[in-house]
Write an enzyme that holds these catalytic residues in place. Structure first.
Site, short mmCIF file in Angstrom:
data_model
loop_
_atom_site.label_atom_id
_atom_site.label_comp_id
_atom_site.label_asym_id
_atom_site.label_seq_id
_atom_site.Cartn_x
_atom_site.Cartn_y
_atom_site.Cartn_z
CD GLU A 474 -2.85 -1.12 -0.11
OE1 GLU A 474 -2.97 -0.08 -0.78
OE2 GLU A 474 -3.38 -2.19 -0.45
CG HIS A 477 -1.19 1.45 -4.34
ND1 HIS A 477 -1.12 1.25 -5.70
CD2 HIS A 477 -1.76 0.31 -3.83
CE1 HIS A 477 -1.61 0.05 -5.99
NE2 HIS A 477 -2.00 -0.53 -4.88
#
EC number: 3.4.24.15
Length: 687
Positions: A474, A477
């Site tokens: 994550e 991202h």
């Protein structure tokens, strides 16, 4: 290997002056959210009205294309201020107001996307303007707006447009409700300590109690996954797995049927044979047939591996039943999967996950992870003390380019579960990094939201290794959001093809399987000692554990998604059960309805869940071709990666970025090897 050609825009400095302003705010009351939503809609509509009522001969780049791009920047930021709190606010009134705002704004988005008057002026501009007079990204923006207009049916008769508009509005409201139902689910099971046999003390101590002193097990990830992996009482696992896959069963099952029906109807009005084909037109895969072939071929290659792994699991189950005096039913049930996959890691690879997590306290992992990303991508991070945030657990960091010292963005970390909070791990783009109306560059701001185990009075938050992997993914991202230097909000950050969007962060997961990075982000929470060499080696080897079953399950989910969006009559629960049996060889629990809990189906991944596997082809290729060859912590490769893959955002096609970074077209070899499969003429990657 010869390094690839220099990447477009290698100089990471951008000519535009930078505005390091955080325009976000988190102090709005429920009433203010409602009022500002109305205000935002009115302000934005005025711009569209102005563009749509101009005389055709007056249409220009400035008053049409730039006007739409500028309003998109301010609208995106204001919209996120209003609709992000539904996922994270500790206050239910604010979450409800934010969900209502999202519904109103989603209806408004549909209205604006269906403005034929605006579309006509964009088409007129394209015919009138000399293409080479526009900067490449502006030309791409113009082409994209026209493409989106056609995908909304703005070239079709008015009556058809009205039908499409009505369907789009219904779809956006249904998607919001589907995921709100899952987020707000507060189901828990009251259990005794005996029923949780096998779970460690720190887990048991972290559970709240009911009035009659039973322990409360919720269906949120920090309870669900450890319990399914470690609880040696099959009946407890069965109850929890069944409850987990029955969440929101009635309401979401009805919503999902309606979503599938409306999507098919809309795609048919637009001239596509299936919703999957409509969606995939904008992706790297292009058609549902290409996706079906990709998934079928991969399933065929992985099935023998899955068979071997199931045989091992049955052996383990038989031994366990004998040891504990339980009846052996001779089969693998859905609630057995994670328990015995964990046993494979612990018995075959000798990886003790409970011991391992003692080396991954949250603060040490965070410090190591941030250090690795800074070094790799040429950045510096700084914690902003006393920043305005939505909950006391949240931290805000500012990010600078190490070479120039310029602020390029900020990110929030919101890492622990709370009631009503978004239940998975995700990165939310909140402020797009792009050019503002005055030509200055707006910094990108993103939030990483996760649900890792909370600290207790006796111990810090200790992460399972797969949670460390999720954290790395994550955060990848987040870096994509912050390092992109697109001019237009539409191309900022992760606005790339949906079957490529996971590749940059999947590639960065590799670091949690390599010795040097692992040592940098771990130390024992009590003694401060490093992970013992032997445990480290076992962990790295265990990456191949259960790879067949894990990936076959991903194929099941991708195929359910494709089936629902290519055969409208398919029953979601039946389709899931059929594919589990056929591909995974493990039946779904009778009475459950996993698709009703599958947030991706209503979260922008409709007909696109295959993208997780598809983009792994690229992530594996990038890692093995460049980082593994030239050094996994090589600043040179890291900067190439930042400039070729992260910097463009969606301003270039993914295939172009990949070719620049790899120095050739992508290949599947590294992907297949990473799954434990043989590839002719290739050595397996060294573990």
């Amino acid at each position: 290997m010869k390094p690839p050609a220099a990447c477009a825009g290698d100089a990471l400095d951008v000519a535009a002056p930078c505005s390091a302003v955080n325009y976000l705010r988190w102090d709005l009351s429920a009433q203010q959210i409602g009022e500002l939503t109305t205000e935002l809609i009115e302000q934005t509509k005025r711009v569209y009205d102005r563009v749509g009522t101009q005389e055709l001969q007056d249409v220009s780049y400035e008053n049409t294309l730039k006007a739409l791009a500028d309003v998109e920047v301010s609208y995106t930021v204001q919209r996120n201020i209003l609709d992000f709190p539904q996922h994270v606010s500790p206050c239910k009134d604010i979450r409800t107001a934010s969900t209502e705002a999202d519904k109103k704004l989603s209806e408004f988005d549909v209205e604006m996307s269906m403005r034929q008057d605006v579309y006509q002026r964009i088409v007129w501009l394209q015919e009138k303007v000399q293409k080479d007079s526009l900067r490449p990204e502006a030309a791409r923006y113009l082409e994209r707006l026209i493409k989106l207009g056609r995908r909304n049916g703005l070239h079709l008769p008015k009556e058809t447009q009205e039908k499409i508009k009505s369907i789009k509005k219904k779809l956006s409201l249904l998607c919001i409700d589907f995921n709100k139902n899952l987020n707000e689910d507060t189901t828990f099971l009251p259990v005794t300590r005996e029923e949780l046999g096998g779970l460690p003390e720190d887990f048991l101590n972290s559970l709240e109690k009911t009035e009659d002193e039973k322990l409360k097990v919720t269906l949120k990830y920090p309870h669900y996954f450890p319990l399914l992996k470690k609880c040696h009482v099959p009946e407890t696992r069965r109850k929890v797995e069944e409850a987990f896959n029955c969440r929101c069963k009635e309401e979401n099952c009805a919503i999902l049927r309606e979503l599938v029906r409306l999507r098919a109807q809309k795609s048919s009005l637009l001239g596509f044979s299936t919703h999957a084909d409509y969606v995939l037109e904008m992706n790297m895969a292009k058609t549902s047939q290409v996706v079906a072939t990709f998934l079928d071929e991969l399933a065929q290659k992985l099935k023998p591996l899955g068979e071997q792994e199931r045989a091992v699991i049955l052996e383990l189950k038989k031994a366990e039943c004998t040891k504990r005096g339980l009846d052996f039913d001779g089969r693998i049930n859905a609630w057995d999967m994670r328990y015995y996959m964990n046993q494979v890691e612990e018995t075959r690879y000798r990886v003790d996950q409970n011991l391992l997590k003692e080396y991954f306290p949250m603060q040490v992992v965070t410090r190591g992870l941030l250090g690795i990303y800074q070094e790799l991508l040429g950045l510096t991070f700084h914690l902003e003390e006393g920043a305005a945030v939505w909950h006391e657990d949240v931290m805000l960091y500012s990010v600078r380019d190490a070479a120039s010292g310029k602020v390029i963005g900020k990110f929030y970390l919101d890492l622990y579960p709370r009631e009503g909070k978004y239940g998975h791990a995700a990165c939310f783009g909140l402020q797009p990094g792009c050019l503002r109306q005055d030509g200055s560059r707006q910094i990108a701001i993103a939030a990483m939201v996760a649900n890792f185990t909370k600290p207790t009075p006796d111990a810090p938050s200790l992460l399972q290794h797969d949670e460390v992997e999720t954290y790395f993914h994550e955060f990848g991202h987040v870096m994509h959001q912050l390092c992109s230097q697109a001019e237009f909000a539409m191309f900022s950050g992760t606005h790339v093809e949906r079957d490529f969007v996971e590749a940059p962060s999947q590639m960065l997961e590799n670091w949690v399987w390599e010795a040097e990075p692992l040592l940098r982000m771990s130390q024992h929470y009590r003694t401060g000692s490093a992970i013992p060499q032997e445990l480290l080696e076992k962990l790295i080897k265990s990456r191949q554990a259960n790879t067949g079953l894990f990936n076959l399950r991903q194929i099941v989910l991708a195929k359910v998604d494709q089936a629902l969006h290519t055969q409208t009559a398919a029953d979601p629960a039946e389709e899931y059960a059929r594919l589990c049996q056929e591909i995974l060889g493990v039946p779904a629990t009778p009475g459950t309805n996993m698709p009703a809990t599958f947030g991706h189906l209503a979260g922008g991944y409709d007909a696109q869940y295959y993208g997780y596997l598809w983009s792994e082809v690229y992530s594996a290729d990038m890692f093995h071709t460049r980082f593994k060859q030239e050094g996994i912590l090589s600043g040179k490769v890291g900067m190439d990666y930042r400039s070729c893959i992260l910097r463009p955002g969606g301003s270039e096609d993914a295939s172009v970025m990949l070719k620049l970074f790899l120095g050739r077209d992508p290949k599947q070899d590294a992907f297949l090897l990473s799954k434990g499969l043989q590839v002719e003429g290739c050595e397996p990657p060294a573990s």
